[in-house]
Design an enzyme around this catalytic site. Structure first.
Site, mmCIF file in Angstrom:
data_model
loop_
_atom_site.group_PDB
_atom_site.id
_atom_site.type_symbol
_atom_site.label_atom_id
_atom_site.label_comp_id
_atom_site.label_asym_id
_atom_site.label_seq_id
_atom_site.Cartn_x
_atom_site.Cartn_y
_atom_site.Cartn_z
ATOM 1 N N GLU A 117 -32.134 -5.116 -19.221
ATOM 2 C CA GLU A 117 -33.221 -4.160 -18.956
ATOM 3 C C GLU A 117 -33.027 -2.933 -19.836
ATOM 4 O OE1 GLU A 117 -32.587 -3.232 -14.852
ATOM 5 O OE2 GLU A 117 -33.035 -5.264 -14.182
ATOM 6 N N LYS A 119 -32.529 0.638 -20.986
ATOM 7 C CA LYS A 119 -32.013 1.734 -20.165
ATOM 8 C C LYS A 119 -32.734 3.028 -20.530
ATOM 9 C CE LYS A 119 -27.715 3.831 -18.613
ATOM 10 N NZ LYS A 119 -28.032 5.233 -18.823
ATOM 11 N N ASP A 121 -33.450 6.914 -19.955
ATOM 12 C CA ASP A 121 -32.716 8.051 -19.416
ATOM 13 C C ASP A 121 -33.687 8.965 -18.696
ATOM 14 O OD1 ASP A 121 -30.554 9.511 -18.811
ATOM 15 O OD2 ASP A 121 -30.431 10.540 -20.743
ATOM 16 N N TYR A 244 -35.963 -1.200 -10.549
ATOM 17 C CA TYR A 244 -35.000 -2.116 -11.164
ATOM 18 C C TYR A 244 -33.844 -2.565 -10.294
ATOM 19 C CZ TYR A 244 -32.670 2.350 -12.159
ATOM 20 O OH TYR A 244 -32.106 3.588 -12.065
ATOM 21 N N LYS A 331 -24.681 0.728 -24.849
ATOM 22 C CA LYS A 331 -25.384 1.841 -25.493
ATOM 23 C C LYS A 331 -25.655 1.552 -26.965
ATOM 24 C CE LYS A 331 -25.338 4.903 -22.077
ATOM 25 N NZ LYS A 331 -24.543 6.107 -22.148
ATOM 26 N N CYS A 425 -23.999 41.846 -37.684
ATOM 27 C CA CYS A 425 -24.986 41.211 -36.815
ATOM 28 C C CYS A 425 -26.370 41.255 -37.463
ATOM 29 C CB CYS A 425 -25.011 41.935 -35.468
ATOM 30 S SG CYS A 425 -26.380 41.412 -34.426
ATOM 31 N N CYS A 428 -28.758 43.727 -35.411
ATOM 32 C CA CYS A 428 -28.616 45.186 -35.301
ATOM 33 C C CYS A 428 -27.725 45.808 -36.366
ATOM 34 C CB CYS A 428 -28.092 45.561 -33.919
ATOM 35 S SG CYS A 428 -26.353 45.139 -33.675
ATOM 36 N N CYS A 443 -21.312 39.875 -32.056
ATOM 37 C CA CYS A 443 -21.773 41.218 -32.385
ATOM 38 C C CYS A 443 -21.083 42.205 -31.451
ATOM 39 C CB CYS A 443 -23.282 41.268 -32.194
ATOM 40 S SG CYS A 443 -23.934 42.929 -32.184
ATOM 41 N N CYS A 449 -27.644 46.459 -29.519
ATOM 42 C CA CYS A 449 -28.199 45.307 -30.229
ATOM 43 C C CYS A 449 -29.435 44.770 -29.505
ATOM 44 C CB CYS A 449 -27.143 44.208 -30.321
ATOM 45 S SG CYS A 449 -27.757 42.734 -31.133
HETATM 46 S S1 IVH Z 1 -28.850 -0.032 -12.392
HETATM 47 C C1 IVH Z 1 -25.316 -0.390 -9.771
HETATM 48 N N1 IVH Z 1 -30.754 -0.354 -14.128
HETATM 49 O O1 IVH Z 1 -28.522 4.439 -15.608
HETATM 50 C C2 IVH Z 1 -26.455 -0.276 -10.700
HETATM 51 N N2 IVH Z 1 -29.718 1.781 -13.999
HETATM 52 O O2 IVH Z 1 -25.506 4.806 -15.418
HETATM 53 C C3 IVH Z 1 -26.764 1.105 -11.068
HETATM 54 N N3 IVH Z 1 -30.670 3.438 -15.519
HETATM 55 O O3 IVH Z 1 -28.218 6.372 -12.709
HETATM 56 C C4 IVH Z 1 -27.975 1.363 -11.818
HETATM 57 N N4 IVH Z 1 -32.172 2.117 -16.415
HETATM 58 O O4 IVH Z 1 -30.396 6.443 -13.905
HETATM 59 C C5 IVH Z 1 -29.864 0.509 -13.611
HETATM 60 N N5 IVH Z 1 -32.462 -0.775 -15.613
HETATM 61 C C6 IVH Z 1 -31.586 0.068 -15.092
HETATM 62 C C7 IVH Z 1 -31.491 1.396 -15.523
HETATM 63 C C8 IVH Z 1 -30.538 2.231 -14.953
HETATM 64 C C9 IVH Z 1 -31.669 3.351 -16.414
HETATM 65 C C10 IVH Z 1 -29.867 4.651 -15.286
HETATM 66 C C11 IVH Z 1 -29.884 5.137 -13.870
HETATM 67 C C12 IVH Z 1 -28.471 5.201 -13.411
HETATM 68 C C13 IVH Z 1 -27.718 5.166 -14.696
HETATM 69 C C14 IVH Z 1 -26.413 4.439 -14.494
#
Ligand code: IVH
Length: 695
Positions: A117, A119, A121, A244, A331, A425, A428, A443, A449
């Site tokens: 899936e 990820k 943020d 998810y 990542k 600075c 000023c 500064c 300033c």
């Molecule tokens: S599963 C035990 N699925 O990643 C499973 N997390 O580092 C825990 N996140 O706080 C989370 N996409 O904010 C899961 N498809 C996804 C995700 C996801 C983003 C974020 C989530 C979580 C962090 C975990």
């Protein structure tokens, strides 16, 4: 639609939704279908977003778990919300798979399936449904307890208020709330415009309205939007939700994660359409497909989450620390691009820190156009040896502000001169210095300033400093803008501006009289407060107290500080000998007095106020003495207390002997207190110790 029509419809919707809630919950006899119900709720939400000022006290969107004004109620998760371990390379992922196989003792022939899936943020949320109805929802918080934000979550159009049957009696659903890149860009532009308007109003002396926050990245924008005390604000924010994961459930829902995602879809959730199931060997391929798709996606992702598909295996694997053994976040490497460095700007922060900022030719990095990068500090520029005109490699890692990684061709003959970091600075013209091992150049023109004055003035007026009541941040900013208060002394000359102050919108005669009286009441501050109020770096309350007690009066302190500018002078030695004032603190003081502009501002101030003399303490009661701390102190940790005692020239020891001079006894003190009495050593309570230590 005008206000009156909208108000009438909102009233009708509130009554109707309440009636259906009752029919459904109390009488178990719904009169309309779930889809019709959702339609009503949605219509109500749209109207509230369009007419936020008409939000009713009994609005359906406020009904469940509306936040109190003090903040949000705690939200305890049925099953903890955990975090994930990270993988950065194919080997990390292989190790993750190998560990699963080892743990479950799977033969090599046994296929292992995963769901990948993207990820995102954003902000993870937990949603509780009972009998198919959304009951409550909260943020992740510390994993065990988050904040209840049900009313805000209800405003998300991706959140089904009712699940399509069949469903378990009780189920927790986890997902990510986020903003798309496009929505983020326009939301940010909108907030920037709102901020500019607010500044214009401030300049014009008009009423300001609520503060405006400009988000730095989509995650920040999503988090800020969800944590609004007023759900009608959340309703106006373009938030999306992907579901998810599952938390607590009253009965099993599926046997595999992919079947669980299908169930979520069927119930009415959005599930990321890119999520897919495959075997172990195909994961690396999925990872590179997602990496290539990344710049084209509507939202920002920083990797892929891989979850073991079989839920029975997940259960057997369980957790280690705060992360499951059955899932991992792989990542992406930080995104990089090349561009040309045009120049290096130096910004002066509110505390006087000089921060370099690279200005570059615009370049796309990870789907965002970038023109600025942080260079952190002087040493960083020297280390990377970046010079205007250089081709540089840029990197964006998660945040919006990117970094310069390296210069592309450092041996190029036609490069500019090495960058010379300014020692004056730019705001000023005061000297900018580096003290001790501080990497930051600052500064020294604290009191004059322009980049620092408002912040300094706020500090000066603050409760622990001069304590000028009613002189809040906004008022100060306004008076500074008008040029009425530029240095602290100006505060004491405000009575000459009475008419102008009274003419400010919303001020009136009474509040001006009150404010001027509050200023007058501070013409004879305690010396230690006065010294602290000057906002000299590293001169906090404790050090201000040490100085006040050593020098006793403002005139003498001023005179000795001026003399101390000369290294080796008697005054410099004296300053260095004060227990608790180390060499770098001494240097900060001397630097402050070495700047003529500061001295002028100080003298100007001393013409207006007369600090009270302090009682001079020679050496201090603890100098050369041995102290033992025992039991737990309530106002500071034992480490802190020991450090403090040492600052005052004392030695500290763990055991009580005849050589001990004082035993400070906290709560639940044991044998050491008894031993002290036995040996006739003086015992101090925590309060006595604080008093004697001047705390
Ligand atoms: S599963 C035990 N699925 O990643 C499973 N997390 O580092 C825990 N996140 O706080 C989370 N996409 O904010 C899961 N498809 C996804 C995700 C996801 C983003 C974020 C989530 C979580 C962090 C975990």
């Amino acid at each position: 639609m005008n206000d009156a029509e909208a108000a009438a419809e909102l009233a009708r919707l509130a009554a109707e939704i309440a009636r259906h809630d009752e029919a459904y919950h109390k009488r178990d006899a719904p009169e309309i279908t779930d889809a019709e119900y959702d339609q009503l709720v949605r219509r109500n939400r749209e109207l509230e977003a369009e007419f936020p000022h008409l939000l009713r006290a009994d609005s359906p969107s406020r009904r469940v778990g509306a936040a109190t004004l003090e903040g949000f109620a705690p939200f305890r998760h049925g099953v903890p919300m955990l975090s994930l371990d990270n993988a950065f390379a194919p080997e990390d992922f292989s190790e993750f798979c190998a560990r699963i196989r080892r743990f479950l003792a799977l033969p090599d022939t046994e296929p292992v399936h995963f769901v990948g899936e993207p990820k995102i943020d954003g902000l993870s949320v937990n949603l509780l449904y009972e009998n198919g109805r959304f009951i409550r929802g909260g943020t992740r918080g510390d994993g065990a307890v988050g904040e209840e934000i049900s009313a805000n979550l209800r405003t998300l159009s991706d959140l089904p208020l009712r699940l399509k049957p069949p469903f378990p009696a009780r189920v927790e659903i986890r997902g990510e709330v986020f903003m798309t890149r496009e929505d983020f860009a326009s939301f940010r532009a909108q907030q920037e415009a709102a901020l500019a308007e607010r500044e214009r109003r401030r300049d014009a002396g008009e009423k300001l309205g609520p503060a405006v926050a400009v988000p730095v990245n989509p995650r920040n924008a999503a988090a800020g939007s969800l944590r609004q005390l007023d759900p009608s604000i959340t309703a106006q924010r373009p938030l999306k939700l992907f579901a998810y994961a599952m938390g607590e459930a009253s009965e099993p829902v599926a046997e595999t994660h992919h079947a669980w995602l299908d169930t979520l879809r069927r119930w009415g959730f959005s599930v990321n359409p890119l999520s897919s199931e495959f075997n172990e060997a195909e994961a690396a391929d999925f990872q590179s497909r997602m990496a290539s798709a990344r710049p084209t996606l509507a939202y920002e992702i920083d990797g892929v989450v891989y979850k073991l598909d079989r839920l029975d295996w997940q259960a057997r694997l369980g957790f280690v620390g705060r992360a499951p053994r059955w899932a991992i976040a792989w990542k992406f490497p930080a995104e990089q691009a090349q561009t040309t460095l045009l120049r290096i700007d130096i910004q002066v922060g509110r505390t006087g820190a000089l921060t370099p900022r690279a200005v570059m030719e615009p370049v796309m990095v990870g789907g965002v156009s970038v023109t600025h990068a942080t260079l952190h500090n002087e040493d960083e520029i020297a280390r990377k040896d970046v010079r205007p005109g250089d081709r540089v490699v840029l990197q964006r890692a998660g945040d919006v502000i990117p970094q310069i990684v390296a210069v592309v061709d450092p041996d190029r003959p036609d490069r500019a001169e090495k960058f010379a970091f300014p020692t004056l600075c730019p705001a000023c013209g005061s000297h900018a210095v580096r003290i001790g091992d501080d990497v930051v150049r600052r500064c020294t023109g604290g009191l004059i300033c322009p980049a620092q004055t408002v912040e300094r003035l706020k500090h000066f007026c603050g409760r622990r400093a001069m304590d000028i009541e009613g002189m809040g941040d906004e008022r100060l900013a306004l008076m500074h803008e008008r040029g009425w208060v530029v240095s602290p002394a100006d505060l004491f000359r405000l009575s000459a501006r009475r008419a102008e102050l009274e003419a400010l919108e919303g001020w009136g005669e009474t509040s001006v009289t009150k404010l001027l009286a509050a200023v007058e009441a501070r013409r004879r501050p305690a010396l230690e407060r006065f010294i602290f109020a000057l906002g000299i770096r590293r001169i906090g309350e404790a050090n201000a107290k040490l100085l006040a007690r050593h020098y006793g009066n403002a005139a003498l302190w001023r005179e000795r500080m001026l003399e101390a500018r000369i290294i080796g002078s008697e005054a410099r030695e004296e300053l260095g000998s004060i227990q608790g004032i180390g060499p770098s603190i001494a240097e900060e003081l001397v630097d402050f007095f070495a700047e003529p502009k500061n001295l002028a501002a100080l003298d100007d101030l001393l013409a207006e106020v007369t600090p009270e003399d302090a009682q001079v303490i020679e050496g201090g009661v603890f100098a050369g003495k041995t102290l033992v701390f025992t039991g737990s102190l309530t106002t500071m940790t034992r480490d802190e207390a020991q450090a403090r005692a040492e600052q005052l020239g004392a030695k500290t020891s763990k055991s009580v002997s005849k050589k001990t001079d004082f035993v400070v006894v906290g709560e639940d003190a044991g044998s050491k207190a008894a031993r002290a009495t036995e040996l006739g050593v003086r015992v101090l309570s925590e309060a006595e110790w604080r008093e004697m230590a001047g705390l």
